[in-house]
Scaffold this motif. Structure first.
Motif, PDB file in Angstrom:
ATOM      1  N   ASP A  62       0.798  -1.220   0.000  1.00 39.23           N
ATOM      2  CA  ASP A  62       0.000   0.000   0.000  1.00 39.23           C
ATOM      3  C   ASP A  62       0.840   1.285   0.000  1.00 39.23           C
ATOM      4  OD1 ASP A  62      -2.334   1.480   0.143  1.00 39.23           O
ATOM      5  OD2 ASP A  62      -2.237   1.586   2.331  1.00 39.23           O
ATOM      6  N   PHE A  63       1.854   1.343   0.866  1.00 42.42           N
ATOM      7  CA  PHE A  63       2.591   2.601   1.024  1.00 42.42           C
ATOM      8  C   PHE A  63       3.605   2.830  -0.082  1.00 42.42           C
ATOM      9  CE2 PHE A  63       6.508   0.623   2.309  1.00 42.42           C
ATOM     10  CZ  PHE A  63       6.113  -0.583   2.852  1.00 42.42           C
ATOM     11  N   ALA A  64       3.838   1.825  -0.944  1.00 40.63           N
ATOM     12  CA  ALA A  64       4.850   1.980  -1.995  1.00 40.63           C
ATOM     13  C   ALA A  64       4.304   1.631  -3.366  1.00 40.63           C
ATOM     14  CB  ALA A  64       6.060   1.093  -1.684  1.00 40.63           C
ATOM     15  N   SER A  65       2.973   1.591  -3.481  1.00 39.32           N
ATOM     16  CA  SER A  65       2.399   1.152  -4.757  1.00 39.32           C
ATOM     17  C   SER A  65       2.117   2.320  -5.698  1.00 39.32           C
ATOM     18  CB  SER A  65       1.106   0.373  -4.506  1.00 39.32           C
ATOM     19  OG  SER A  65       0.190   1.184  -3.817  1.00 39.32           O
ATOM     20  N   ASP A  66       2.314   3.545  -5.206  1.00 39.01           N
ATOM     21  CA  ASP A  66       2.003   4.723  -6.018  1.00 39.01           C
ATOM     22  C   ASP A  66       3.222   5.282  -6.743  1.00 39.01           C
ATOM     23  OD1 ASP A  66      -0.677   4.760  -5.296  1.00 39.01           O
ATOM     24  OD2 ASP A  66      -0.276   5.911  -3.485  1.00 39.01           O
ATOM     25  N   PHE A  67       4.396   4.687  -6.514  1.00 40.04           N
ATOM     26  CA  PHE A  67       5.582   5.209  -7.203  1.00 40.04           C
ATOM     27  C   PHE A  67       6.438   4.080  -7.757  1.00 40.04           C
ATOM     28  CE2 PHE A  67       6.690   5.028  -2.652  1.00 40.04           C
ATOM     29  CZ  PHE A  67       7.845   4.243  -2.679  1.00 40.04           C
ATOM     30  N   ILE A  68       7.278   4.450  -8.709  1.00 41.43           N
ATOM     31  CA  ILE A  68       8.267   3.538  -9.284  1.00 41.43           C
ATOM     32  C   ILE A  68       9.618   4.269  -9.197  1.00 41.43           C
ATOM     33  CG2 ILE A  68       9.064   2.405 -11.391  1.00 41.43           C
ATOM     34  CD1 ILE A  68       6.059   2.204 -12.208  1.00 41.43           C
ATOM     35  N   ILE A  69      10.606   3.562  -8.664  1.00 44.35           N
ATOM     36  CA  ILE A  69      11.942   4.165  -8.525  1.00 44.35           C
ATOM     37  C   ILE A  69      12.755   3.887  -9.794  1.00 44.35           C
ATOM     38  CG2 ILE A  69      14.114   4.066  -7.240  1.00 44.35           C
ATOM     39  CD1 ILE A  69      12.070   5.171  -5.429  1.00 44.35           C
ATOM     40  N   TYR A  70      13.425   4.928 -10.300  1.00 43.73           N
ATOM     41  CA  TYR A  70      14.363   4.777 -11.416  1.00 43.73           C
ATOM     42  C   TYR A  70      15.754   5.078 -10.882  1.00 43.73           C
ATOM     43  CZ  TYR A  70      10.802   4.568 -15.102  1.00 43.73           C
ATOM     44  OH  TYR A  70       9.766   4.187 -15.911  1.00 43.73           O
ATOM     45  N   GLU A  71      16.654   4.152 -11.106  1.00 35.85           N
ATOM     46  CA  GLU A  71      18.034   4.325 -10.644  1.00 35.85           C
ATOM     47  C   GLU A  71      18.945   4.282 -11.876  1.00 35.85           C
ATOM     48  OE1 GLU A  71      19.054   2.150  -6.706  1.00 35.85           O
ATOM     49  OE2 GLU A  71      20.263   1.208  -8.272  1.00 35.85           O
ATOM     50  N   TYR A  72      19.703   5.372 -12.073  1.00 33.80           N
ATOM     51  CA  TYR A  72      20.585   5.440 -13.243  1.00 33.80           C
ATOM     52  C   TYR A  72      22.041   5.414 -12.785  1.00 33.80           C
ATOM     53  CZ  TYR A  72      16.352   7.328 -15.453  1.00 33.80           C
ATOM     54  OH  TYR A  72      15.078   7.526 -15.912  1.00 33.80           O
ATOM     55  N   ASP A  73      22.825   4.454 -13.308  1.00 35.83           N
ATOM     56  CA  ASP A  73      24.285   4.490 -13.156  1.00 35.83           C
ATOM     57  C   ASP A  73      24.840   5.006 -14.469  1.00 35.83           C
ATOM     58  OD1 ASP A  73      23.925   3.404 -10.723  1.00 35.83           O
ATOM     59  OD2 ASP A  73      24.869   1.474 -11.154  1.00 35.83           O
ATOM     60  N   ILE A  74      25.382   6.237 -14.424  1.00 32.34           N
ATOM     61  CA  ILE A  74      25.891   6.845 -15.653  1.00 32.34           C
ATOM     62  C   ILE A  74      27.408   6.750 -15.602  1.00 32.34           C
ATOM     63  CG2 ILE A  74      25.978   8.985 -16.991  1.00 32.34           C
ATOM     64  CD1 ILE A  74      23.292   9.577 -15.165  1.00 32.34           C
ATOM     65  N   ILE A  75      27.967   6.048 -16.598  1.00 32.01           N
ATOM     66  CA  ILE A  75      29.400   5.742 -16.571  1.00 32.01           C
ATOM     67  C   ILE A  75      30.068   6.422 -17.764  1.00 32.01           C
ATOM     68  CG2 ILE A  75      31.109   3.876 -16.471  1.00 32.01           C
ATOM     69  CD1 ILE A  75      28.599   2.046 -15.815  1.00 32.01           C
ATOM     70  N   ASN A  76      31.124   7.143 -17.500  1.00 31.41           N
ATOM     71  CA  ASN A  76      31.894   7.755 -18.584  1.00 31.41           C
ATOM     72  C   ASN A  76      32.781   6.668 -19.188  1.00 31.41           C
ATOM     73  OD1 ASN A  76      33.575   9.132 -20.273  1.00 31.41           O
ATOM     74  ND2 ASN A  76      34.032  10.795 -18.827  1.00 31.41           N
ATOM     75  N   VAL A  77      32.326   6.072 -20.295  1.00 32.93           N
ATOM     76  CA  VAL A  77      33.037   4.918 -20.883  1.00 32.93           C
ATOM     77  C   VAL A  77      33.995   5.334 -21.996  1.00 32.93           C
ATOM     78  CG1 VAL A  77      31.263   3.230 -20.330  1.00 32.93           C
ATOM     79  CG2 VAL A  77      31.099   4.511 -22.469  1.00 32.93           C
ATOM     80  N   GLY A  78      33.988   6.596 -22.410  1.00 31.68           N
ATOM     81  CA  GLY A  78      34.882   7.025 -23.489  1.00 31.68           C
ATOM     82  C   GLY A  78      34.229   6.903 -24.851  1.00 31.68           C
ATOM     83  N   ILE A  79      34.984   7.249 -25.878  1.00 31.29           N
ATOM     84  CA  ILE A  79      34.394   7.319 -27.208  1.00 31.29           C
ATOM     85  C   ILE A  79      35.006   6.283 -28.155  1.00 31.29           C
ATOM     86  CG2 ILE A  79      33.684   9.730 -27.116  1.00 31.29           C
ATOM     87  CD1 ILE A  79      36.360  10.422 -28.510  1.00 31.29           C
ATOM     88  N   ASP A  80      34.255   6.070 -29.213  1.00 31.76           N
ATOM     89  CA  ASP A  80      34.633   5.070 -30.230  1.00 31.76           C
ATOM     90  C   ASP A  80      35.330   5.803 -31.370  1.00 31.76           C
ATOM     91  OD1 ASP A  80      34.733   3.067 -32.123  1.00 31.76           O
ATOM     92  OD2 ASP A  80      32.587   3.218 -32.626  1.00 31.76           O
ATOM     93  N   THR A  81      36.630   5.550 -31.538  1.00 32.33           N
ATOM     94  CA  THR A  81      37.352   6.274 -32.601  1.00 32.33           C
ATOM     95  C   THR A  81      37.518   5.432 -33.859  1.00 32.33           C
ATOM     96  OG1 THR A  81      39.445   5.560 -31.647  1.00 32.33           O
ATOM     97  CG2 THR A  81      38.636   7.769 -31.048  1.00 32.33           C
ATOM     98  N   ASP A  82      37.374   4.094 -33.731  1.00 33.46           N
ATOM     99  CA  ASP A  82      37.577   3.261 -34.934  1.00 33.46           C
ATOM    100  C   ASP A  82      36.270   2.798 -35.555  1.00 33.46           C
ATOM    101  OD1 ASP A  82      36.741   1.456 -33.082  1.00 33.46           O
ATOM    102  OD2 ASP A  82      38.631   0.340 -32.962  1.00 33.46           O
TER     103      ASP A  82
END
Lengths: 331, 668
Positions: free
Chosen positions: B170-190
């Motif tokens: 009942d007390f937690a049915s009105d919301f949904i939690i979103y958890e984001y892990d944002i990782i700086n993975v670098g760029i693709d050069t090839d």
């Protein structure tokens, strides 16, 4: 004349065969079903294979064309003890006026005690009772078309009523019998209870419709329309033996009702000097029971009248059974 | 005359030209994209678009592997912040995340709704033992290193791990939690789709871009009518003064204080579209009132950023709408960073009222001075609808704020909530029929035990009864008695010391009744869940009953048919029939032995139907079973045809008590 009646018979056959056949039994979908209960001890004992066998006044209940065979005047009364404390009966009076033909008046009625009203508030009974009335009143006419073919017609009033809700309707019975003259072979057919659709009188509150029960005042609704129990009967009977004191007759009927699949009935009748009669029959498509038995006496009382007393037992399976008595007076 | 015609023609043409970008924009919004695996090379890490749903709480929503919250489709739409879940009443078009930073002194952003994130894993759902923190969890990864569906995209080189958490309690049915892990993975050069070169990002911002449509129905045409065009969006940035700008919310005591102001929320709700009257004919369609006046979208939809690691500060809140969405990174920068930092309500000068539009809220946290290669930023948000269906408006807003408090509490306590320690259990409920000495039915006793009272947070009981269902088939609960420890106490005791008993005489045979007793808690402050009550459908407390006489053991003489005669219809069935809760005729045979079989015949002996003791004609979840002393006939023949009016015979056949033949009458 004979050709005309053959054409009539063919027409009826055609009507039946073009009636769309049901792949299942549309049971319980018509009103006035008390008219479908077999009337009289003789017909019942023969397994209701009686489209050609009924003669005289009682013929109005099976095939009005049989009216012509009963002699001058006849009175017929019948009473049936029916399951659930009900009684079913009928009466007919026929009179023949020479070449003019035979006329008859008749009635069929279902009788029971008043039934106790039960309601949601008083499920075990309110203490009030309601009556029901199920009856017909008929006027018939029959005559020979030729020496072998007779036809008959009944116009009747059908009435059914429960607790001030009911209907009155006109319906027609129409029949013919063809006597071949070969070993007493008879062919016959009738259309019974042919009439318009009916609607019960009065109105009701439809609790499934907010337009009916929520407004103040409530808006009552009309009842739906329903058919009468139209039956097409085809029958035949033949004397297997008819010598001196002994007669043995077999009969078979095929019935096409609008509220069930085709019904097949068979019956036999043995008569000794046409005074003592034993009968038996079987209703093949019957949901409960099917076996029927019966006996009758016929005697001359004084020199101007003949009296017939008959009894029939019908096995009704789970619904137990029924006993029928009937009395015929020819004068 | 000719001149006039030309003028009209010219005006029309100009109007069409002016409208065309708007119309195109609207069409673009409708294009739902679906990635195809064959669009990529075989060894690319990118997978197909995928989604799943949270449908266990009261809030239902779609989860994707491309940063979309909700389902922005217009046909065959699935739950998109549907509240209450299952009703199809939708609040959300879509929400996405935006990530942005400076690279070599130039601003760049990656925007979920521009398809600049590509999926790396399908959406996986976990429940039961597989779920770590919630009752139901999802997992998906996506990145912006290679975004083949976006044009001219400058990738920041970040990967996102998205986890969502949902509960049914009942007390937690009105919301949904979103958890984001944002990782700086670098760029693709090839160009192989895999990052290979590290790169630090300067002034890194985390943004939620949130496009609610209150209420969006699943059809474009209906939505136009149903006013995605009349929404409002606000944040809790400065104070709660903005509430007074809405006539529908003014002057109502909300009790919200400066403590709830932390610039972490986006809130959206339905406004009044002056172009349309409400369905009830009232010119004010705030909350979308239907013809009967009930609010169709009384709730406040929103989102709160609950936690960031490392800690980021709220930076800005801006709005945009369907006609001024940013199209380039430069426009995005303008919209995110430009003054004023926290945008105020847009007021319509014509009437001095807040201007309703198809808004999006843009809430930004940051910046992080340097987002180093290999580092992770963790952001936890909650998505919720707060709804007070009776009055909506500010009451729904308070609901929303309280729901978010609870969501924050759960995140702060790492989802470890000792529910049993906080909320007292429901009592064990029983309902008994009451018969007087003469054997007459008097009513029912509602009985419950005192087991919840040993709980430290116990505050009282509320007893409920339902005797009707709504058109959706839900029970219409009506409180019949309240017993609070500090007000009305104790409830009347029954014969046993620890069992309470209240009597209800307003009960009749043949009708269905549902009883339940809730345990109510004291005001719970830590966590801030307030007063809680146990579920109406708690299996110990929920007791449906269809009163009837006891099963007959003596003889069959008392068997009755009710009502007799049956005239057209009977009031004991549901009176608000719908497809979810259809009407059925009900004719009862009562006072039966439990082993009874009933066969029904026409007056001339045709077999019509067979029923058994204990059978009810009603089909559907939540109907009490008919008592074994009752059998019900739906007035349909064995071939499911409506039985004609007239007199019928029946045979009760009981192996223990024998056979009885009876009769009854139907008029219809």
């Amino acid at each position: 004349m004979q050709n005309k009646s053959l054409i009539l018979i063919l027409l009826i056959v055609l009507m039946v065969t073009v009636t769309p056949g049901e792949t299942f039994a549309p049971v319980g979908t018509v009103v006035g079903q008390f008219m479908e209960i077999g009337m009289g001890a003789k017909g019942a004992a023969m397994g209701e294979a009686y489209t050609t066998g009924a003669s005289g006044a009682e013929a109005v209940f099976w095939n009005p064309a049989g009216l012509v065979d009963g002699g001058n005047n006849q009175l017929f009364v019948s009473q049936t003890q029916w399951p659930a404390d009900m009684a079913f009966g009928g009466a007919a009076l026929s009179m023949t006026f020479g070449n003019l033909g035979t006329f008859a008046i008749s009635s069929v009625y279902l009788m029971t005690d008043d039934m106790e009203i039960t309601s949601l508030d008083a499920p075990n009974g309110t203490g009030d009772f309601f009556s029901l009335s199920n009856y017909t009143l008929g006027l018939s006419y029959a005559r020979y078309l030729t020496d072998r073919v007779s036809v008959g017609l009944t116009g009747k009033l059908v009435r059914e009523e429960y607790l001030d809700h009911g209907y009155s309707a006109w319906s027609l019975d129409l029949g013919s019998i063809y006597r071949t003259g070969f070993h007493g072979l008879k062919l016959g057919m009738s259309i019974m209870h042919f009439g318009p659709e009916i609607r019960f009188s009065g109105d009701y509150i439809d609790y499934s419709d907010q337009q009916s029960y929520l407004p103040d005042p409530q808006v009552p609704k009309e009842f739906e329309t329903y058919s009468l129990p139209v039956m097409f009967r085809f029958g035949t009977s033949i004397d297997l033996m008819n010598k001196m004191d002994h007669r043995l007759t077999a009969a078979g009927d095929m019935i096409h009702p609008n509220n069930n699949v085709e019904q097949y009935n068979l019956g036999v009748e043995y008569a000794f000097r046409e005074m003592v009669t034993l009968r038996s029959g079987y209703k093949f498509a019957s949901d409960e029971g099917g076996l029927t038995l019966g006996a009758g006496l016929r005697m001359a009382v004084m020199d101007w009248t003949t009296l017939c007393i008959d009894y029939a037992y019908s096995d009704l399976g789970l619904l137990t059974n029924s006993h029928r008595f009937s009395l015929g007076i020819s004068f | 005359m000719i001149m006039k015609q030309h003028k009209i023609l010219l005006t029309g043409l100009v109007l069409i030209l002016l409208m065309s970008p708007v119309l195109n924009g609207a069409d673009a919004e409708k294009n739902h994209f679906l990635m195809r695996k064959d669009a990529y090379t075989a060894d690319s890490p990118i997978v197909e678009s995928d989604w799943d749903w949270h449908k266990i709480g009261v809030l239902w929503n779609r989860i994707t592997n491309f940063s979309y919250m909700g389902d922005d489709a217009y046909t065959d739409r699935t739950p998109s912040c549907d509240y209450p879940g299952g009703t199809g009443n939708s609040y959300l078009y879509r929400g996405t995340i935006w990530l942005s930073a400076f690279v070599d002194g130039e601003f760049h952003s990656t925007q979920g709704d521009d398809q600049e994130f590509s999926p790396l894993t399908p959406v996986t759902m976990y429940t039961g033992d597989e779920a770590q923190k919630a009752e139901q969890e999802s997992y998906a990864e996506y990145y912006d290193v290679n975004a083949p569906l976006a044009s001219n995209h400058f990738p920041l080189g970040v990967k996102v791990i998205e986890r969502t958490y949902a509960w049914s309690a009942d007390f937690a049915s009105d919301f949904i939690i979103y958890e984001y892990d944002i990782i700086n993975v670098g760029i693709d050069t090839d160009g192989d789709g895999y990052p290979d070169t590290d790169r630090d990002l300067d002034e890194f911002y985390f943004t939620i871009r949130f496009d609610g449509d209150v209420s969006k129905l699943p059809h474009w045409g209906a939505e136009y009518r149903f006013s995605n065009q009349d929404d409002h969006v606000v944040s809790n940035g400065v104070d709660w003064e903005w509430i007074e700008a809405f006539p529908q919310m003014q002057g109502r005591d909300h009790g919200l204080t400066i403590e709830e102001i932390d610039s972490s929320m986006i809130m959206m709700f339905d406004g009044d579209n002056p172009e349309f009257d409400a369905f009830d004919g009232h010119p004010d369609d705030f909350g979308n009132p239907a013809e009967d006046g009930t609010l169709q979208t009384p709730g406040v939809l929103g989102l709160r950023i609950l936690k960031t690691e490392p800690k980021l500060k709220p930076h800005s809140f801006h709005t945009c709408h369907i006609y001024n969405d940013p199209g380039t990174d430069q426009e995005t920068w303008d919209r995110m960073i430009s003054d004023p930092t926290f945008e105020d309500l847009l007021i319509d000068p014509r009437n001095n009222l807040p201007y309703p539009l198809d808004y999006r809220g843009i809430l930004t946290f940051g910046p992080m001075d340097v987002f180093k290669a290999g580092d992770t930023l963790k952001v936890t948000t909650a998505l919720a609808v707060g709804s007070d269906p009776d009055s909506g408006g500010v009451h729904s807003l308070v609901e929303f704020v309280n729901i978010m408090k609870m969501a924050k509490y759960m995140v702060d306590h790492d989802y470890d909530i000792p529910i049993d320690e906080l909320i007292p259990p429901a009592p064990n409920v029983e309902v008994e029929e009451v018969v007087n000495e003469a054997g007459e039915f008097q009513g029912v006793h509602l009985l419950w035990d005192d087991s919840p009272e040993s709980h430290p947070n116990f505050a009282g009981y509320i007893a409920y009864k339902a005797s009707e269902k709504t058109a959706t088939g839900d029970l219409l609960w009506v409180p019949i008695d309240t017993f609070m420890v500090d007000e009305t106490w104790p409830p009347p005791l029954g014969k046993k010391a620890s069992v309470y008993k209240i009597f209800d005489s307003n009960v009749e045979f043949g009708f269905d009744y549902y009883y339940t007793v809730q345990s109510v808690s004291v005001e719970i402050i830590d966590p801030p869940i307030g007063v809680q009550a146990t579920s109406m459908r708690d299996p110990n407390a929920y007791y449906p009953i269809s009163p009837a006489t006891p099963v007959a053991t003596e003889n069959l003489d008392d068997v009755k048919v009710v009502p007799n005669p049956y005239v057209g219809s009977a009031i004991w069935n549901n009176r608000i029939p719908s497809s979810a809760n259809p009407w059925e005729h009900r004719l009862q045979f009562i006072n039966l032995p439990a082993d009874a079989t009933i066969k029904i015949f026409t007056i001339d002996g045709d077999f019509v139907d067979e029923i058994h003791a204990g059978e009810t004609v009603r089909i559907g979840e939540g109907y009490p079973d008919a008592r074994d002393s009752v059998a019900e006939w739906d007035l349909l023949t064995r071939n499911d045809q409506e039985a004609a009016p007239g007199i019928y015979m029946y045979v009760v056949d009981s192996p223990s008590l024998g056979t009885k033949v009876g009769k009854f009458v139907v008029v219809r």
